[in-house]
Structure formats: C-alpha cells, structure tokens
Design a protein around this motif. Structure first.
Motif, short mmCIF file in Angstrom:
data_model
loop_
_atom_site.label_atom_id
_atom_site.label_comp_id
_atom_site.label_asym_id
_atom_site.label_seq_id
_atom_site.Cartn_x
_atom_site.Cartn_y
_atom_site.Cartn_z
N ASP A 19 3.45 6.89 6.16
CA ASP A 19 4.29 6.91 7.90
C ASP A 19 4.80 5.68 7.96
OD1 ASP A 19 5.76 7.58 9.67
OD2 ASP A 19 3.87 8.65 10.71
N TYR A 20 5.70 5.52 8.79
CA TYR A 20 6.80 4.29 9.40
C TYR A 20 6.07 3.18 9.59
CZ TYR A 20 10.29 5.43 5.86
OH TYR A 20 11.43 5.35 4.53
N VAL A 21 4.94 3.46 10.01
CA VAL A 21 4.35 2.39 11.73
C VAL A 21 4.03 1.67 11.83
CG1 VAL A 21 3.26 5.12 12.61
CG2 VAL A 21 1.45 3.19 11.40
N GLY A 28 1.56 4.17 -2.75
CA GLY A 28 1.88 5.28 -2.35
C GLY A 28 2.96 6.33 -3.01
N HIS A 29 4.04 5.92 -3.00
CA HIS A 29 4.79 6.13 -3.68
C HIS A 29 4.63 6.63 -5.50
CE1 HIS A 29 7.08 7.03 -0.28
NE2 HIS A 29 7.72 5.91 -0.26
N TYR A 30 4.81 5.14 -5.84
CA TYR A 30 4.14 4.33 -7.62
C TYR A 30 3.63 5.85 -8.12
CZ TYR A 30 3.06 2.14 -11.16
OH TYR A 30 1.93 1.93 -12.57
N THR A 56 0.30 -0.69 -0.07
CA THR A 56 -0.41 0.04 -0.29
C THR A 56 0.43 1.60 0.13
OG1 THR A 56 -1.95 -1.46 1.47
CG2 THR A 56 -1.89 1.17 1.48
N HIS A 57 1.86 1.20 0.84
CA HIS A 57 2.74 2.15 0.94
C HIS A 57 3.76 2.60 -0.30
CE1 HIS A 57 5.90 4.97 3.19
NE2 HIS A 57 6.68 4.63 2.67
N GLU A 58 4.04 1.75 -1.17
CA GLU A 58 5.46 1.77 -1.60
C GLU A 58 3.92 1.83 -2.96
OE1 GLU A 58 7.83 1.90 -1.34
OE2 GLU A 58 8.07 0.50 0.90
N ARG A 115 4.86 10.99 -1.63
CA ARG A 115 5.93 11.03 -0.40
C ARG A 115 4.96 10.90 1.31
NH1 ARG A 115 6.62 12.79 -5.31
NH2 ARG A 115 9.15 14.09 -5.74
N HIS A 116 6.69 10.22 1.44
CA HIS A 116 6.44 10.68 2.93
C HIS A 116 5.84 11.87 3.74
CE1 HIS A 116 9.61 7.33 2.28
NE2 HIS A 116 8.61 6.86 2.02
N ILE A 117 5.01 11.81 5.02
CA ILE A 117 3.85 13.02 5.53
C ILE A 117 4.79 13.79 6.27
CG2 ILE A 117 1.73 11.41 5.56
CD1 ILE A 117 2.56 11.50 8.70
ZN ZN Z 1 8.43 5.22 1.40
#
Ligand code: ZN
Ligand code: ARG
Ligand code: CA
Length: 235
Positions: A202-204, A150-152, A146-148, A156-158
């Motif tokens: 985020d990185y949680v 988002g980048h694609y 899901t996170h990756e 950006r990171h929040i």
């Molecule tokens: Zn990332």
C-alpha cells in the motif's frame, strides 16, 4: 521446495557527493529489508484483525550486500525513465539486485522493474531521502525499498491499480480501490471488507506498513522456480 532465498545486492550511489550516503546508512537499509522480508510483525496488527494475523508471514527471502559503487554526478533530477541506469549500467543483473540511489525528482520515492523485463534496466531506483534516517519523512524508515523490491519480485499494489474488482493476483490481500495514505485506523473499508492498509504494497507511512501475506510470499518465490522469470538468480 527451497528454503530461504538469498539475493545479493549492489548499491550504486549517484549523487553530487556520493559519499553523502555512508556505508552505515546502507547497512541500516540492508537491515530494514532483511527484517521486513523475514519478520511477520504480527504483534503490530490490531487485535481484531484475526484474518490478517493469520496471513502475515516470513517471506523467507534475505539480502546480502555484494558491493557499493559511488559515482559523483551533479544531475539532480533523474526522472523515472531509467536514465540513471543508462549512465551507470547494472552489474550482472541476472544474478544480482541492482539498486540506484539518486535524486529522482517529481516527488517520486522510487520505481522498480517487474520480472521479465530488459536486463539492461533491471533493478530498483530509490530516492536518497528514503534511506533510514533520510529527509523524506514520513517515508524515511527504509520501507520504500521494501515496497520496490516487492514490485521487483512480481507484486502489484494491493488495490491492483484499479477499482474494487481489479485483482492484484494474490488471494489473501483483500480488495481495495486505491492507495491509502498516512496511518489509517482499523478497519478502513473501501470494498466491503477491511483494507490491508498495513501491507508493504500500500502507500501508507513507513511506520504503518509492516506485513507481507502468505499469498504474496508464494507469488514472489514462484519466480525463482525452474522456468520462472528470476530462476537465474538461484543458479
Ligand atoms: Zn509501488
Ligand atoms: N509510490 C512508490 C511506488 O509506487 C513507493 C511508495 C512507498 N511508500 C512508502 N511508505 N515508503 O512504487
Ligand atoms: Ca487480492
């Protein structure tokens, strides 16, 4: 505007025994991304976080499995320099999201290419253990993908990868000054307002990230508009 945007997906499983990732596991991963990009999950937000409850959204993006390719390959540390993509090139990346599942090494969970890059390296690389039920706990509920993605799709990171004043180009994600880990309590304040720790960018822990915002939705969908970096996907 357009309605739900559907993105066809190719999986490339690159492992010593590529059958170690079952089609059931890939289907579970597909279910996770389809849920995360559609369900605002407002029921999980702390009741005091009224701004966040208003910001959480259905991103109106869906994913369809278009094919799975398995390659038996003994390499156990592919790194983050696109080596796996050179060995097993993406298939029609202008119209399909390509995802390589492999052993990356260095404790890296995944990496993605932002829109506008070289088509020969376009897509997402994912550590095998991050698939749902994998061994990368607490990152094994499928939300690294899901996170990756988002980048694609241009997120950006929040924290904008910088200090409090560094923008992520999204107005409704509050400023922060670095990643949060674990499962932070609300409010977690680093830049005078509560961090949106539960955002997918985020990185949680996987269990503690569960929302995109309206602003992130709009930023992702903008790249599909005519002239946008991924307009070729909508033919
Ligand atoms: Zn990332
Ligand atoms: N560190 C990786 C990146 O920046 C992924 C982080 C994923 N986090 C997670 N809870 N699955 O792209
Ligand atoms: Ca922001």
């Amino acid at each position: 505007g357009f309605g739900v945007i559907d993105i066809p997906v190719y999986f490339h499983i690159v492992l010593p025994n590529a059958n170690d990732v079952s089609s059931g596991q890939i289907n579970s991963q597909m279910n996770v991304i389809n849920s995360d990009f559609s369900n605002p999950n407002t029921n999980q937000l702390p009741s005091g976080a009224t701004d966040f409850i208003n910001d959480a959204t259905d991103a109106e993006i869906s994913f369809s499995l278009a094919g799975t390719f398995r390659y038996n390959d003994s390499r156990s540390s592919w790194g983050t320099n696109n080596a796996v993509k050179s060995a097993y090139p993406p298939i029609t990346p202008d119209t399909h999201l390509n995802i390589w599942v492999c052993e990356i090494g260095g404790g890296i969970l995944g990496y993605a290419q932002f829109p506008g890059g070289n088509s020969s390296t376009d897509g997402v690389v994912l550590l095998t253990g991050t698939l749902p039920g994998g061994n990368a706990s607490p990152y094994n509920a499928g939300r690294t993908l899901t996170h990756e993605i988002g980048h694609y799709l241009n997120l950006r990171h929040i924290w904008g990868d910088g200090r409090c004043r560094q923008d992520d180009f999204v107005a409704d994600t509050p400023a922060s000054d670095g990643p949060n880990y674990g499962c932070p309590s609300y409010p977690t304040v680093n830049c005078k307002s509560a961090d949106m720790t539960m955002n997918y960018m985020d990185y949680v822990d996987d269990a503690c990230m569960y929302m995109f915002t309206d602003g992130q939705r709009n930023r992702m969908r903008a790249i599909f508009a005519p002239g946008g970096a991924r307009d070729s996907m909508l033919n």
